[in-house]
Design a protein around this motif. Structure first.
Motif, PDB file in Angstrom:
ATOM      1  N   VAL A  47       0.755  -1.160   0.077  1.00 38.23           N
ATOM      2  CA  VAL A  47       0.021   0.015  -0.005  1.00 38.23           C
ATOM      3  C   VAL A  47       0.854   1.313   0.084  1.00 38.23           C
ATOM      4  N   VAL A  48       0.287   2.459  -0.468  1.00 33.53           N
ATOM      5  CA  VAL A  48       1.068   3.515  -0.455  1.00 33.53           C
ATOM      6  C   VAL A  48       0.167   4.415   0.297  1.00 33.53           C
ATOM      7  N   VAL A  59      -3.318   5.814  -0.712  1.00 30.76           N
ATOM      8  CA  VAL A  59      -3.350   6.361  -1.768  1.00 30.76           C
ATOM      9  C   VAL A  59      -3.466   5.257  -2.779  1.00 30.76           C
ATOM     10  N   ALA A  60      -2.826   4.498  -2.493  1.00 28.48           N
ATOM     11  CA  ALA A  60      -2.837   3.333  -3.622  1.00 28.48           C
ATOM     12  C   ALA A  60      -2.795   1.754  -3.172  1.00 28.48           C
ATOM     13  N   SER A  94       4.484  13.709  -0.106  1.00 30.72           N
ATOM     14  CA  SER A  94       5.532  12.753   0.177  1.00 30.72           C
ATOM     15  C   SER A  94       4.707  11.439   0.373  1.00 30.72           C
ATOM     16  N   LEU A  95       4.960  10.102  -0.116  1.00 34.09           N
ATOM     17  CA  LEU A  95       4.603   8.894   0.115  1.00 34.09           C
ATOM     18  C   LEU A  95       5.338   8.172   0.724  1.00 34.09           C
ATOM     19  N   GLY A 118       7.748  10.260  -5.966  1.00 32.71           N
ATOM     20  CA  GLY A 118       8.304  11.390  -4.662  1.00 32.71           C
ATOM     21  C   GLY A 118       8.236  10.586  -3.486  1.00 32.71           C
ATOM     22  N   ALA A 119       8.056   9.296  -3.405  1.00 35.24           N
ATOM     23  CA  ALA A 119       7.764   8.360  -2.020  1.00 35.24           C
ATOM     24  C   ALA A 119       9.260   8.623  -1.376  1.00 35.24           C
ATOM     25  N   THR A 120       9.092   8.869   0.136  1.00 33.48           N
ATOM     26  CA  THR A 120      10.300   9.023   1.032  1.00 33.48           C
ATOM     27  C   THR A 120      10.529   8.182   1.950  1.00 33.48           C
TER      28      THR A 120
END
Length: 293
Positions: free
Chosen positions: A180-181, A188-189, A220-221, A252-254
């Motif tokens: 999952v995000v 989000v997803a 941020s993700l 853009g995931a951190t």
């Protein structure tokens, strides 16, 4: 694997996983018989067999269960391992089952991945071929607990991890996906058949749209990937590699949270170095969600 096992059957999916397991088995002097899948296995497998007399490769299509069994019997294989992804959409769309697999499919109550692969494992077992853990020989690659990168999660990322673990473990229990995000404790997803990296990319696209619409969500993700509650380590074990970090950078995931001891990290030094360079934190979580690394 017990001492004295002279041959290992390798059912090879896509990616580097089959080659890592192949190298580890050969390093121990184990002869390997590879069942290479036309729809998935990298053709490089032929070159490996050409260079090493201890490797034999037999190509077959995804639905040829009878050929798989006959090949392993002819080669004297009594233990086998599945390594490498077989894309879910291949299993449910590209497959052309032979009579043995068709009979197996007809017997299933549901046709999710766990049910199908579990049934295949039983058929192999009934034929005298034991399917062993896909982490065989690769246990040093299982993720360690704790923060694996230079940067630890910040307070918001810890909240996202805690929430994401709850959601991910819930969907994984239904065999819907393992990733999952999350952003600002909102999902989000959710992974379906597309795989982890495509899920991350989808989340990035969605967030770019939200950003363009002046969304109040912070940009941020956090990615959370888990094993299933009753994960069968013989197949579909969570795997993270450098492409996942690249997908996170693009999206853009951190932050990345994975389950310690139940997730394989491929090329860990390169993966961690790339994450550090991008300011991404990677955390190995224990099986009990706590929100802490």
């Amino acid at each position: 694997m017990p001492e004295g096992q002279s041959k290992l059957g390798l059912i090879a999916g896509n990616g580097r996983f089959p080659f890592l397991l192949l190298d580890a088995a050969r390093a121990r002097g184990i002869a390997v018989v590879v069942a290479a899948i036309h729809e998935e296995t990298d053709p490089e497998m032929n070159a490996r067999a050409t260079a090493d007399a201890g490797i034999r490769v037999h190509w077959m299509s995804l639905g040829e269960l009878s050929k798989l069994i006959d090949t392993f019997h002819a080669e004297g294989v009594m233990q086998a391992v599945m390594a490498g992804q077989v894309r879910h959409k291949q299993i449910f769309s590209a497959i052309r089952p032979d009579w043995k697999l068709a009979k197996l499919l007809m017997s299933l109550r549901t046709r999710n991945t766990d049910m199908l692969l579990g049934a295949v494992a039983k058929v192999l077992g009934d034929e005298g071929i034991e399917l062993i853990s896909s982490t065989a020989y690769l246990e040093p690659m299982l993720a360690r607990a704790g923060v694996l990168t230079q940067r630890a999660p910040d307070e918001e990322e810890l909240k996202d991890i805690a929430y994401g673990l709850t959601v991910a473990r819930g969907i994984a229990g239904f065999d819907l996906g393992q990733t999952v995000v999350i952003a600002a404790q909102a999902c989000v997803a959710i992974e379906a058949m597309e795989g982890t990296d495509a899920t991350i990319a989808r989340a990035g696209e969605l967030f770019r749209t939200l950003e363009a619409e002046a969304s109040t969500l912070r940009r941020s993700l956090t990615v959370v990937k888990v094993a299933k509650p009753k994960q069968d380590m013989r197949f579909d074990v969570p795997v993270i590699g450098l492409p996942t970090i690249e997908a996170m950078i693009s999206a853009g995931a951190t932050c990345l949270a994975i389950e310690a001891g139940r997730t394989l990290l491929f090329d860990e030094p390169a993966l961690i170095a790339r994450a550090n360079a991008a300011g991404i934190c990677v955390v190995g979580e224990t099986s009990t969600p706590s929100g802490q690394s």
